[in-house]
Design an enzyme around this catalytic site. Structure first.
Site: not given
Ligand SMILES: NC(=O)c1ccc[n+]([C@@H]2O[C@H](COP(=O)([O-])OP(=O)(O)OC[C@H]3O[C@@H](n4cnc5c(N)ncnc54)[C@H](O)[C@@H]3O)[C@@H](O)[C@H]2O)c1
Length: 276
Positions: A107, A128, A140, A179
């Site tokens: 992450s 991801h 991702e 994120n």
């Protein structure tokens, strides 16, 4: 993450090798995946035969060589520690077929910090996934400076093959897309909490009812693990030096107290044995 990523691929016909250093973790993974697929069968969303076939397509192995034999794509999802990931990638480079794509589910770490532990940085990238991978549709794909076009295409195609929607980050950036946006919104929620403007429950309610998010930032933090949220914040703060990412003192206190969310029975909220 690894258990569900393997199971998601297997649901779409992929033969998946699932590896962990811990035999116990593999047993838990298989039992958990069985439970999750059984729920779909009970709800009439999956046939019992398809569930059994998908479960059978996940082979488990504590031996890494056995797990990656014949692999086209390897997705690493070990603990979020750079040195562990680099060691695993060096091993994968030795054990996986030379043409295999090696992806990390990290992450926070861009593939460029890991790929040079291998002799094939052009065939390395980030893939991801989001928790829980059996539910969350997005992947991702992030290319590093040495990732080849072919690797990008194979990672995107593999995400689609396993029934997921990929997006491409054409260059590395901390936090990727989701994120970065999530952190800014939830940092604001923590600022409101730290400033005593509202309770965490009311902030969650406001976000759920006013923005239509399925979960407010505190409920979501409990769901993902407050340690995960905290270390992601700390990483962003340390790498960017941007005050906007500094972790909230109240979040830090929760982590130090071992109140990490659902997995410990207590975080912002309290949970029973079934995580309710
Ligand atoms: N939890 C999330 O919401 C989430 C979401 C997206 C990405 N990720 C990423 O996925 C990765 C794993 O996260 P997680 O939450 O599943 O962690 P976890 O701690 O639940 O699982 C990690 C597993 O790796 C195993 N492991 C440790 N060292 C190993 C090694 N050398 N070789 C093989 N296996 C090893 C552990 O036994 C454990 O079962 C991390 O990189 C994390 O950043 C997590």
């Amino acid at each position: 993450m690894g258990a569900q990523i393997a199971q998601q691929a297997a649901l779409h016909g992929v033969e998946a090798g699932l590896h962990d250093v811990s035999a116990e973790a593999l047993e838990r993974a298989v039992a958990s995946n069985r439970g999750l697929l059984q729920r779909r069968v009970d709800r009439g969303r999956l046939s019992a035969a398809d569930a059994e076939a998908a479960l059978a397509r996940v082979r488990t192995a504590t031996d890494l060589a056995e797990a990656v034999a014949g692999a086209d794509v390897v997705i690493e999802a070990v603990v979020e520690q750079l040195e562990v990931k680099r060691t695993v990638f060096a091993e994968l480079d030795r054990l996986a077929p030379p043409g295999a794509v090696l992806a990390t589910n990290s992450s926070t770490m861009g593939i460029s910090s890991i790929a040079d532990a291998t002799g094939r940085p052009d065939r390395c990238c980030n893939m991801h996934f989001f928790y829980p991978p059996l539910v969350m549709d997005l992947v991702e794909v992030v290319r590093g400076p040495l990732t080849s076009d072919e690797t990008v295409e194979r990672a995107m195609a593999f995400a689609r093959e396993m029934g997921r929607t990929p997006v491409l980050l054409r260059r590395e950036i901390g936090g990727f897309i989701v994120n970065r946006i999530l952190h800014m919104a939830s940092q604001e929620a923590y600022r409101l909490l730290d400033a005593g403007v509202a309770t965490f429950e009311d902030i969650d309610t406001a976000v759920e009812k006013g923005l239509n998010w399925p979960m407010g930032p505190f409920r979501l933090g409990d769901f993902s693990g407050l340690d995960v949220t905290y270390s992601a914040r700390l990483h962003m703060y340390r790498t960017t030096g941007d005050e906007r990412y500094r972790p909230s003192p109240q979040l830090q206190a929760k982590v130090e107290a071992g109140e990490l969310g659902r997995k410990t029975g207590r975080g912002w909220y309290r949970y029973d044995e079934e995580g309710r």
